[in-house]
Scaffold this motif. Structure first.
Motif, mmCIF file in Angstrom:
data_model
loop_
_atom_site.group_PDB
_atom_site.id
_atom_site.type_symbol
_atom_site.label_atom_id
_atom_site.label_comp_id
_atom_site.label_asym_id
_atom_site.label_seq_id
_atom_site.Cartn_x
_atom_site.Cartn_y
_atom_site.Cartn_z
ATOM 1 N N THR A 72 -23.188 108.820 -28.240
ATOM 2 C CA THR A 72 -22.564 107.784 -28.771
ATOM 3 C C THR A 72 -21.758 107.227 -27.440
ATOM 4 O O THR A 72 -20.756 106.320 -27.522
ATOM 5 C CB THR A 72 -21.253 108.120 -29.530
ATOM 6 N N THR A 73 -22.359 107.702 -26.066
ATOM 7 C CA THR A 73 -21.477 107.027 -24.921
ATOM 8 C C THR A 73 -21.593 105.550 -24.947
ATOM 9 O O THR A 73 -22.786 105.017 -24.910
ATOM 10 C CB THR A 73 -22.132 107.565 -23.771
ATOM 11 N N PRO A 74 -20.411 104.954 -24.515
ATOM 12 C CA PRO A 74 -20.609 103.299 -24.581
ATOM 13 C C PRO A 74 -21.434 102.928 -23.385
ATOM 14 O O PRO A 74 -21.586 103.462 -22.248
ATOM 15 C CB PRO A 74 -18.975 103.147 -23.861
ATOM 16 N N ILE A 75 -22.332 101.971 -23.610
ATOM 17 C CA ILE A 75 -23.566 101.655 -22.620
ATOM 18 C C ILE A 75 -23.343 100.135 -22.544
ATOM 19 O O ILE A 75 -23.022 99.140 -23.509
ATOM 20 C CB ILE A 75 -24.986 101.833 -23.438
ATOM 21 N N ILE A 76 -23.343 99.799 -21.073
ATOM 22 C CA ILE A 76 -23.485 98.498 -20.767
ATOM 23 C C ILE A 76 -24.931 98.019 -20.374
ATOM 24 O O ILE A 76 -25.328 98.722 -19.423
ATOM 25 C CB ILE A 76 -22.468 98.161 -19.692
ATOM 26 N N LEU A 77 -25.557 96.964 -21.136
ATOM 27 C CA LEU A 77 -26.960 96.854 -20.824
ATOM 28 C C LEU A 77 -26.774 95.656 -19.646
ATOM 29 O O LEU A 77 -25.956 94.791 -19.629
ATOM 30 C CB LEU A 77 -27.717 96.118 -22.077
ATOM 31 N N LEU A 78 -27.721 95.802 -18.463
ATOM 32 C CA LEU A 78 -27.918 94.681 -17.570
ATOM 33 C C LEU A 78 -29.100 94.047 -17.994
ATOM 34 O O LEU A 78 -30.396 94.635 -18.049
ATOM 35 C CB LEU A 78 -28.169 95.321 -16.167
ATOM 36 N N THR A 79 -29.096 92.722 -18.184
ATOM 37 C CA THR A 79 -30.262 92.030 -18.546
ATOM 38 C C THR A 79 -30.510 90.900 -17.783
ATOM 39 O O THR A 79 -29.738 90.442 -16.741
ATOM 40 C CB THR A 79 -29.962 91.178 -19.990
ATOM 41 N N ALA A 80 -31.801 90.321 -17.890
ATOM 42 C CA ALA A 80 -32.010 89.228 -16.759
ATOM 43 C C ALA A 80 -31.269 87.907 -17.508
ATOM 44 O O ALA A 80 -31.212 87.656 -18.658
ATOM 45 C CB ALA A 80 -33.491 88.729 -16.916
ATOM 46 N N LYS A 81 -30.852 86.919 -16.567
ATOM 47 C CA LYS A 81 -30.212 85.814 -17.079
ATOM 48 C C LYS A 81 -31.145 85.062 -17.982
ATOM 49 O O LYS A 81 -32.272 84.796 -17.608
ATOM 50 C CB LYS A 81 -29.758 85.093 -15.768
ATOM 51 N N GLY A 82 -30.484 84.651 -19.086
ATOM 52 C CA GLY A 82 -31.031 83.751 -20.215
ATOM 53 C C GLY A 82 -32.007 84.323 -21.165
ATOM 54 O O GLY A 82 -32.370 83.797 -21.796
ATOM 55 N N GLU A 83 -31.947 85.936 -20.767
ATOM 56 C CA GLU A 83 -32.990 86.509 -21.755
ATOM 57 C C GLU A 83 -32.002 86.883 -23.101
ATOM 58 O O GLU A 83 -31.715 88.122 -23.342
ATOM 59 C CB GLU A 83 -33.572 87.844 -21.265
ATOM 60 N N THR A 84 -32.063 85.854 -23.796
ATOM 61 C CA THR A 84 -31.189 86.012 -25.152
ATOM 62 C C THR A 84 -32.054 87.195 -26.069
ATOM 63 O O THR A 84 -31.014 87.972 -26.633
ATOM 64 C CB THR A 84 -31.071 84.863 -26.026
ATOM 65 N N GLU A 85 -33.004 87.365 -26.299
ATOM 66 C CA GLU A 85 -33.728 88.204 -26.941
ATOM 67 C C GLU A 85 -33.447 89.669 -26.670
ATOM 68 O O GLU A 85 -33.032 90.706 -27.571
ATOM 69 C CB GLU A 85 -35.232 88.028 -27.029
ATOM 70 N N ASP A 86 -33.468 89.968 -25.339
ATOM 71 C CA ASP A 86 -32.752 91.190 -24.939
ATOM 72 C C ASP A 86 -31.502 91.572 -25.235
ATOM 73 O O ASP A 86 -31.180 92.775 -25.592
ATOM 74 C CB ASP A 86 -33.291 91.381 -23.397
ATOM 75 N N LYS A 87 -30.497 90.529 -25.166
ATOM 76 C CA LYS A 87 -29.157 90.900 -25.471
ATOM 77 C C LYS A 87 -28.923 91.214 -26.908
ATOM 78 O O LYS A 87 -28.499 91.939 -27.200
ATOM 79 C CB LYS A 87 -28.418 89.568 -24.932
ATOM 80 N N VAL A 88 -29.787 90.298 -27.741
ATOM 81 C CA VAL A 88 -29.576 90.677 -29.358
ATOM 82 C C VAL A 88 -30.225 91.871 -29.640
ATOM 83 O O VAL A 88 -29.495 92.681 -30.406
ATOM 84 C CB VAL A 88 -30.425 89.626 -29.796
ATOM 85 N N GLU A 89 -31.345 92.112 -28.848
ATOM 86 C CA GLU A 89 -32.059 93.644 -29.285
ATOM 87 C C GLU A 89 -31.217 94.835 -28.827
ATOM 88 O O GLU A 89 -30.970 95.548 -29.693
ATOM 89 C CB GLU A 89 -33.418 93.541 -28.669
#
Length: 231
Positions: A72-89
Motif C-alpha cells: 500500500t506504499t504511496p506511489i507517484i507515477l512519472l508520465t510523459a507530458k500530455g499522456e492522459t491515458e497513462d495518467k488515468v490508467e
C-alpha cells in the motif's frame, strides 16, 4: 522517510536522488522495472517514485503487481507530458499521484510532503509531536522543555520511524532495512548505538518519552505512564 525511485534515465534519477538526500530523505534507485519491482515488494519504503516507461517491466505493470501483493506504499507515477491515458490508467490501478515530465524538483518535494500528510506520517509543518517533545523532520531539530538538539541524519531517521509507530514495537530488522536498505550488512549493534544516542538526548531534554527495548524483538517509543517495562 525512505524512498524508492524507479527511473531508467540515470542522470535524471541521480540528480533527483541528490536533491532528496539534501532534504533528509533516504533514497534507493532502481534503473529497470524488474529490479524496481523486487525492491518495491520488500515493503520497506515509505514512498515510491515510479516512471511508466521502463526496460524489462513497465511502470503500470509494476504498480498492478505491487497492489496485487497488498503493498500500500504511496506511489507517484512519472508520465510523459500530455499522456492522459497513462495518467488515468495509473490512477485507476492504484497510484496516489502523478507528475508529468519535465518537472521542477520543488514540485516533486511538495507532492511527497502532501502524500506524507495524507498518509498521516507528518503534520503540515513537517513536525511530529509526541507528549513533551517535537521533532522537525526538515531541520532534524529535536525540542522539549525549552531545549533543542540537532540530530544527525541517521538519528533523525530512526526517531522518525519510532514516532510514526509510537506505542508499537518496531523490529530491529525493520529498522535496519528502512535505514540502510534490505541488502545491507549492517548488524543489530549499529541500531543499538543510535538508540543509545537518542536515549541520551531524550534524557538531556528531561522528557517523559522513553525508548524501550523489547529483547529479541526490537524497540518502541512510549512513556512511563504507558506502563511499559524493558523485557
Amino acid at each position: 522517510m525512505r524512498i524508492l525511485m524507479v527511473e531508467d534515465e540515470k542522470y535524471m534519477a541521480e540528480a533527483i536522488e541528490q536533491v532528496l538526500r539534501k532534504n533528509n530523505y533516504s533514497v534507493d534507485l532502481a534503473f529497470d522495472g524488474e529490479y524496481g519491482l523486487d525492491c518495491g515488494l520488500t515493503g520497506i519504503y515509505d514512498m515510491i517514485i515510479l516512471d511508466i516507461m521502463l526496460p524489462k517491466i513497465d511502470g503500470i505493470s509494476i504498480l498492478k503487481e505491487l497492489r496485487r501483493n497488498d503493498i500500500t506504499t504511496p506511489i507517484i507515477l512519472l508520465t510523459a507530458k500530455g499522456e492522459t491515458e497513462d495518467k488515468v490508467e495509473g490512477l485507476d490501478c492504484g497510484a496516489d499521484d502523478y507528475l508529468a515530465k519535465p518537472f521542477q524538483t520543488e514540485e516533486l518535494l511538495a507532492r511527497l510532503r502532501a502524500l506524507g500528510r495524507r498518509k498521516g506520517k507528518l503534520n503540515h509543518d513537517g513536525i511530529i509531536r509526541f507528549k513533551d517533545i517535537e521533532f522537525n523532520i526538515n531541520t532534524l531539530d529535536l525540542r522539549g522543555n525549552d531545549k533543542t538538539f540537532s540530530l544527525t541524519l541517521k538519528e533523525g531517521q530512526l526517531l522518525e520511524i519510532l514516532l510514526e509507530h509510537k506505542g508499537m514495537i518496531i523490529s530491529t530488522t525493520t529498522i535496519i532495512e528502512k535505514l540502510w536498505g534490505y541488502e545491507t550488512d549492517t548488524e543489530d549493534s549499529h541500531v543499538q548505538v543510535y538508540i543509545s544516542f537518542l536515549r541520551k538526548k531524550l534524557a538531556q531534554l528531561s522528557s517523559v518519552v522513553k525508548i524501550r527495548t523489547v529483547r529479541g524483538v526490537g524497540y518502541l517509543i512510549a512513556t512511563e505512564e504507558d506502563g511499559m517495562k524493558n523485557v
